[in-house]
Design a protein around this motif. Structure first.
Motif, PDB file in Angstrom:
ATOM      1  N   TRP A  89       0.796  -1.243   0.000  1.00 13.84           N
ATOM      2  CA  TRP A  89       0.000   0.000   0.000  1.00 13.84           C
ATOM      3  C   TRP A  89       0.825   1.289   0.000  1.00 13.84           C
ATOM      4  N   PRO A  90       1.973   1.383   0.718  1.00 11.66           N
ATOM      5  CA  PRO A  90       2.661   2.700   0.666  1.00 11.66           C
ATOM      6  C   PRO A  90       3.362   2.977  -0.666  1.00 11.66           C
ATOM      7  N   PHE A  91       3.484   1.923  -1.508  1.00 11.62           N
ATOM      8  CA  PHE A  91       4.333   2.037  -2.700  1.00 11.62           C
ATOM      9  C   PHE A  91       3.558   1.999  -4.019  1.00 11.62           C
ATOM     10  N   VAL A 104       4.612   9.160  -4.055  1.00  7.03           N
ATOM     11  CA  VAL A 104       4.430   9.889  -2.810  1.00  7.03           C
ATOM     12  C   VAL A 104       4.045  11.330  -3.174  1.00  7.03           C
ATOM     13  N   VAL A 123       3.817  15.255   2.066  1.00  7.11           N
ATOM     14  CA  VAL A 123       4.770  14.588   2.948  1.00  7.11           C
ATOM     15  C   VAL A 123       5.953  15.521   3.162  1.00  7.11           C
ATOM     16  N   TYR A 170       9.944  15.196   2.101  1.00  2.80           N
ATOM     17  CA  TYR A 170      10.215  14.086   1.170  1.00  2.80           C
ATOM     18  C   TYR A 170      10.991  14.571  -0.054  1.00  2.80           C
ATOM     19  N   PHE A 187      13.878   7.238   4.188  1.00  6.98           N
ATOM     20  CA  PHE A 187      12.971   8.242   4.751  1.00  6.98           C
ATOM     21  C   PHE A 187      12.241   7.745   5.994  1.00  6.98           C
ATOM     22  N   ASN A 188      12.006   6.445   6.070  1.00  9.43           N
ATOM     23  CA  ASN A 188      11.184   5.901   7.155  1.00  9.43           C
ATOM     24  C   ASN A 188      12.015   5.128   8.174  1.00  9.43           C
ATOM     25  N   ILE A 199       5.449   2.090   7.703  1.00 13.27           N
ATOM     26  CA  ILE A 199       5.891   2.088   6.299  1.00 13.27           C
ATOM     27  C   ILE A 199       7.271   1.424   6.189  1.00 13.27           C
TER      28      ILE A 199
END
Ligand SMILES: Cc1ncccc1N[C@@H](C)c1cnc2ccsc2c1
Length: 117
Positions: free
Chosen positions: A33-35, A39, A44, A47, A89-90, A96
């Protein structure tokens, strides 16, 4: 993603079939789902500054469909870019971040199975 349309030689369709199958499996994965889409840089904070080359599964699919991958290597580089951006980033223990690690493990496993056959 429009780009210079390369001549659609039949074998290029065949040649990239495994990638389309592999990408479909990535998109169907419960942790994808996050990919699945780019983005949204406006929603965000930070980012755009941190991630120099954003990438996502939808963009990869567009590039595949438009014959923009000239060889296997460029496809793998883009898929790994999705996971490298995620790790950069995470936090590893974030929702995520965890999804990214699981997706990378899944991809590495399927990719080696695909190659070994
Ligand atoms: C892959 C990634 N890395 C860093 C930030 C975002 C994202 N994904 C986007 C779709 C996204 C954007 N917003 C949210 C809100 C909750 S999960 C989530 C996911």
């Amino acid at each position: 993603v429009s780009c210079a349309k390369r001549a659609k030689t039949p074998n290029s369709e065949l040649l990239f079939l495994p990638f389309r199958v592999l990408l479909a499996e990535l998109e169907a994965h419960q942790d994808a789902w996050p990919f699945l889409s780019p983005v949204k840089l406006k929603s965000v904070p930070g980012y755009r500054k941190v991630i120099k080359k954003p990438m996502d599964f939808f963009t990869i699919k567009e590039k595949l469909i438009n014959n923009m991958y000239l060889n296997q290597e460029n496809f793998i580089i883009d898929v790994n870019l999705v996971f490298d951006n995620c790790q950069k980033f995470n936090e590893d223990d974030s929702e995520i971040g965890q999804a990214g690690h699981r997706m990378k493990r899944f991809f590495d496993k399927r990719w080696t199975e695909l190659l070994r056959k």
